[in-house]
Write a protein that holds these residues in place. Sequence first.
Motif, PDB file in Angstrom:
ATOM      1  N   GLU A  68       0.864  -1.180   0.000  1.00 35.56           N
ATOM      2  CA  GLU A  68       0.000   0.000   0.000  1.00 35.56           C
ATOM      3  C   GLU A  68       0.904   1.235   0.000  1.00 35.56           C
ATOM      4  O   GLU A  68       1.731   1.418   0.891  1.00 35.56           O
ATOM      5  N   VAL A  70       0.866   5.304   0.030  1.00 38.29           N
ATOM      6  CA  VAL A  70      -0.040   6.398   0.372  1.00 38.29           C
ATOM      7  C   VAL A  70       0.674   7.738   0.208  1.00 38.29           C
ATOM      8  O   VAL A  70       1.720   7.965   0.812  1.00 38.29           O
ATOM      9  N   VAL A  98      -0.771  -0.800  -4.545  1.00 35.46           N
ATOM     10  CA  VAL A  98      -2.007  -0.026  -4.493  1.00 35.46           C
ATOM     11  C   VAL A  98      -1.647   1.389  -4.074  1.00 35.46           C
ATOM     12  O   VAL A  98      -0.953   1.589  -3.069  1.00 35.46           O
ATOM     13  N   THR A 100      -2.793   5.218  -2.887  1.00 37.14           N
ATOM     14  CA  THR A 100      -3.858   5.963  -2.231  1.00 37.14           C
ATOM     15  C   THR A 100      -3.391   7.395  -2.019  1.00 37.14           C
ATOM     16  O   THR A 100      -2.205   7.638  -1.796  1.00 37.14           O
ATOM     17  N   GLU A 101      -4.311   8.357  -2.089  1.00 36.86           N
ATOM     18  CA  GLU A 101      -3.997   9.752  -1.789  1.00 36.86           C
ATOM     19  C   GLU A 101      -4.811  10.189  -0.580  1.00 36.86           C
ATOM     20  O   GLU A 101      -6.014   9.900  -0.505  1.00 36.86           O
ATOM     21  N   SER A 102      -4.148  10.872   0.359  1.00 42.43           N
ATOM     22  CA  SER A 102      -4.849  11.299   1.563  1.00 42.43           C
ATOM     23  C   SER A 102      -5.545  12.638   1.382  1.00 42.43           C
ATOM     24  O   SER A 102      -6.130  13.174   2.310  1.00 42.43           O
ATOM     25  N   LEU A 108      -4.149  10.160   8.342  1.00 36.99           N
ATOM     26  CA  LEU A 108      -5.116   9.395   7.570  1.00 36.99           C
ATOM     27  C   LEU A 108      -6.332   9.045   8.408  1.00 36.99           C
ATOM     28  O   LEU A 108      -6.226   8.767   9.595  1.00 36.99           O
ATOM     29  N   TRP A 112      -9.790   5.002   5.869  1.00 36.03           N
ATOM     30  CA  TRP A 112      -8.610   4.446   5.202  1.00 36.03           C
ATOM     31  C   TRP A 112      -8.086   3.224   5.966  1.00 36.03           C
ATOM     32  O   TRP A 112      -7.790   2.198   5.376  1.00 36.03           O
ATOM     33  N   GLY A 115     -10.071   0.156   5.345  1.00 34.75           N
ATOM     34  CA  GLY A 115      -9.794  -0.423   4.032  1.00 34.75           C
ATOM     35  C   GLY A 115      -8.483  -1.184   4.005  1.00 34.75           C
ATOM     36  O   GLY A 115      -8.385  -2.261   3.409  1.00 34.75           O
ATOM     37  N   VAL A 116      -7.473  -0.636   4.660  1.00 39.08           N
ATOM     38  CA  VAL A 116      -6.172  -1.310   4.718  1.00 39.08           C
ATOM     39  C   VAL A 116      -6.288  -2.651   5.427  1.00 39.08           C
ATOM     40  O   VAL A 116      -5.734  -3.664   4.977  1.00 39.08           O
ATOM     41  N   ARG A 119      -7.722  -5.076   3.092  1.00 42.84           N
ATOM     42  CA  ARG A 119      -6.818  -5.477   2.005  1.00 42.84           C
ATOM     43  C   ARG A 119      -5.653  -6.317   2.503  1.00 42.84           C
ATOM     44  O   ARG A 119      -5.061  -7.069   1.736  1.00 42.84           O
TER      45      ARG A 119
END
Length: 342
Positions: A68, A70, A98, A100-102, A108, A112, A115-116, A119
């Motif tokens: 991940e 970010v 993957v 992601t943008e904060s 965060l 978020w 979701g982590v 995943r």
Amino acid sequence: MRSPDSRERVRLSDIADEAGVSVATISKVLNGHGDISPATRARIEGLLTARGYVRRSQRERPPGGLIELVFHEFEASWSMEIIAGVQEVAKEQGLAVVVTESGGAHSLGEQWIEGVLRRRPAGIVLVASAVLARQRARLAARGIPSVVVDSAGDPPADVPSVGSANWAGGLAATRHLLELGHRRIAAITGPSDMLCSFARLDGYRSAMATAGLDVDPLWVRFGTFHVDFGRDAAREILALPDRPTAVFAGNDLQALGVYDAARERGLRVPEDLSVVGYDDIAPARWVSPALTTVHQPLRRMGVEAARMLLDPSARTAAGGVARVELATHLVVRASTAPPREG
């Protein structure tokens, strides 16, 4: 200290008894369900971590999964270099990435983290972002490590980090302009809540002080790392009665904004105004004149972070977690020249 074998013998029923909840509640926490109160979740995750509980699926999980990645804020040229570095290591290990943008926030949100946990990545690389202490506890309970790249502030004591020599970069950029003969040098830097903004500016101030030069407060601007801010800040600086003859911009995008502001006033780069950027992204080579800039090893920062993430031994150093600072260097191109005046 528990041995690895004893850690694996910890049972959910034991933790449930100690927490005063059911085994089903423990399972919900482990599986990332959101219908658990924050206080209960924190208590259970603290016990899971303290007792060294490792899920069988985690112990036996084969190599694979994902990393991940970010970003505090996604900017194509700059971000793609870090992505390429992380992807290089991920590909070697058979992992996916993957992104992601904060959304501009350095911390965060809970959505978020949920979701982590669903995943279940092999690890998380945080670029100018950070997870809160309670979020780190939740990740630790699942065995999900994290590494910070270009931390907005001082990284948490228990989180390894990868950065670059921002102070040295600011020093090198300003010394280059001083060696060309500039004495009125302005500095545009990034947000006031980011460590790199201050570090680059401190390098500039150190070079000016060493040369025996005062810095006019009107020559210094904090703002975003965007073209628009570079343009707006340069408009103000170039409108000063005794305008600077050179500008050190905190990143290449700001420097491109300085180019625009100079053109608006009929100033030529570098004949009338020298400009130095920071990062050495691809547009720095394409713009006319080609931009003198400080090369920040963005791709290598991504590589080092991903390797650190996947190798537990690389995340530790003598006395604590690893702190890696990569060297920067000046790339001289066509945007700098001696000032017109003597």
